[in-house]
Scaffold this motif. Sequence first.
Motif, short mmCIF file in Angstrom:
data_model
loop_
_atom_site.label_atom_id
_atom_site.label_comp_id
_atom_site.label_asym_id
_atom_site.label_seq_id
_atom_site.Cartn_x
_atom_site.Cartn_y
_atom_site.Cartn_z
N HIS A 162 47.44 41.45 40.56
CA HIS A 162 47.09 42.61 39.88
C HIS A 162 45.60 42.92 39.73
O HIS A 162 44.85 42.16 39.10
CB HIS A 162 47.59 42.73 38.60
CG HIS A 162 49.32 42.82 38.42
ND1 HIS A 162 50.07 41.74 38.84
CD2 HIS A 162 50.20 43.75 38.14
CE1 HIS A 162 51.27 42.04 38.74
NE2 HIS A 162 51.24 43.43 38.19
N THR A 181 38.13 43.15 39.89
CA THR A 181 38.79 42.61 38.48
C THR A 181 40.20 42.01 38.83
O THR A 181 41.19 42.90 39.05
CB THR A 181 38.68 43.71 37.18
OG1 THR A 181 37.50 44.00 37.19
CG2 THR A 181 39.13 42.53 36.05
N ASP A 182 40.43 40.98 38.69
CA ASP A 182 41.71 40.42 38.56
C ASP A 182 42.24 40.46 37.10
O ASP A 182 42.03 39.85 36.22
CB ASP A 182 41.74 38.69 38.84
CG ASP A 182 43.28 38.16 39.11
OD1 ASP A 182 44.13 38.81 38.60
OD2 ASP A 182 43.26 36.90 39.53
N ASP A 183 43.36 41.41 37.28
CA ASP A 183 44.05 41.77 35.91
C ASP A 183 45.16 41.09 35.73
O ASP A 183 46.08 41.56 34.94
CB ASP A 183 44.04 43.37 35.82
CG ASP A 183 44.34 43.87 34.34
OD1 ASP A 183 43.72 43.14 33.52
OD2 ASP A 183 44.78 44.84 34.46
N SER A 184 45.51 40.13 36.64
CA SER A 184 46.98 39.57 36.75
C SER A 184 47.34 38.91 35.19
O SER A 184 48.80 39.03 35.01
CB SER A 184 46.91 38.36 37.64
OG SER A 184 46.58 38.86 38.86
N ARG A 219 47.13 39.89 32.34
CA ARG A 219 47.69 41.01 31.49
C ARG A 219 49.21 41.37 31.73
O ARG A 219 49.96 42.10 31.05
CB ARG A 219 46.76 42.25 31.26
CG ARG A 219 45.36 42.20 30.73
CD ARG A 219 44.63 43.40 30.49
NE ARG A 219 45.73 44.30 29.90
CZ ARG A 219 45.44 45.65 30.09
NH1 ARG A 219 44.70 46.10 31.09
NH2 ARG A 219 46.39 46.54 29.81
N HIS A 220 49.47 40.88 32.94
CA HIS A 220 51.03 41.42 33.31
C HIS A 220 51.77 40.11 33.73
O HIS A 220 52.75 40.24 34.27
CB HIS A 220 50.65 41.96 34.83
CG HIS A 220 49.85 43.12 34.68
ND1 HIS A 220 50.32 44.57 34.34
CD2 HIS A 220 48.44 43.60 34.84
CE1 HIS A 220 49.44 45.47 34.35
NE2 HIS A 220 48.38 44.67 34.78
N GLN A 269 44.82 49.12 41.10
CA GLN A 269 43.93 50.28 40.33
C GLN A 269 42.68 50.51 41.04
O GLN A 269 41.93 49.51 41.29
CB GLN A 269 43.95 50.02 38.88
CG GLN A 269 43.22 51.13 38.01
CD GLN A 269 43.33 50.64 36.63
OE1 GLN A 269 43.97 49.93 36.10
NE2 GLN A 269 42.51 51.61 35.86
N LYS A 318 41.89 45.66 39.68
CA LYS A 318 41.19 46.77 39.53
C LYS A 318 40.13 46.62 40.38
O LYS A 318 39.39 45.89 40.57
CB LYS A 318 40.82 46.84 37.96
CG LYS A 318 41.81 47.14 37.13
CD LYS A 318 41.22 47.26 35.61
CE LYS A 318 42.37 47.41 34.56
NZ LYS A 318 42.06 47.21 33.01
#
Length: 91
Positions: free
Chosen positions: A42, A23-26, A28-29, A80, A44
């Motif tokens: 970022h 999961t590309d969580d970029s 959120r950051h 993560q 997961k």
Amino acid sequence: MSVAETIKAKLTSALDPTRLDITDDSARHAGHAGASGGGESHFKVVVVSEVFDGKSRIERHMLVNEALAEELRGPIHMLQIKAMTPAEEWQ
């Protein structure tokens, strides 16, 4: 090749997972230190592999980090990790 595709290729090669979720969580950051404007900084990952059998949580994370060492020095700012054996996946 995107960073996510590189993660998939390297973890598949190193760990032969039965399940690999990336999961590309970029988003959120965005705006945080280390976040690139284009995303893909970022992530997961959920990795299920028999390679983890008998290994501690730290040893499992080290295996993932070793496989992605080049990316962790470059485009990946945060990773993560959830690393399980196939038996643990259903507990």
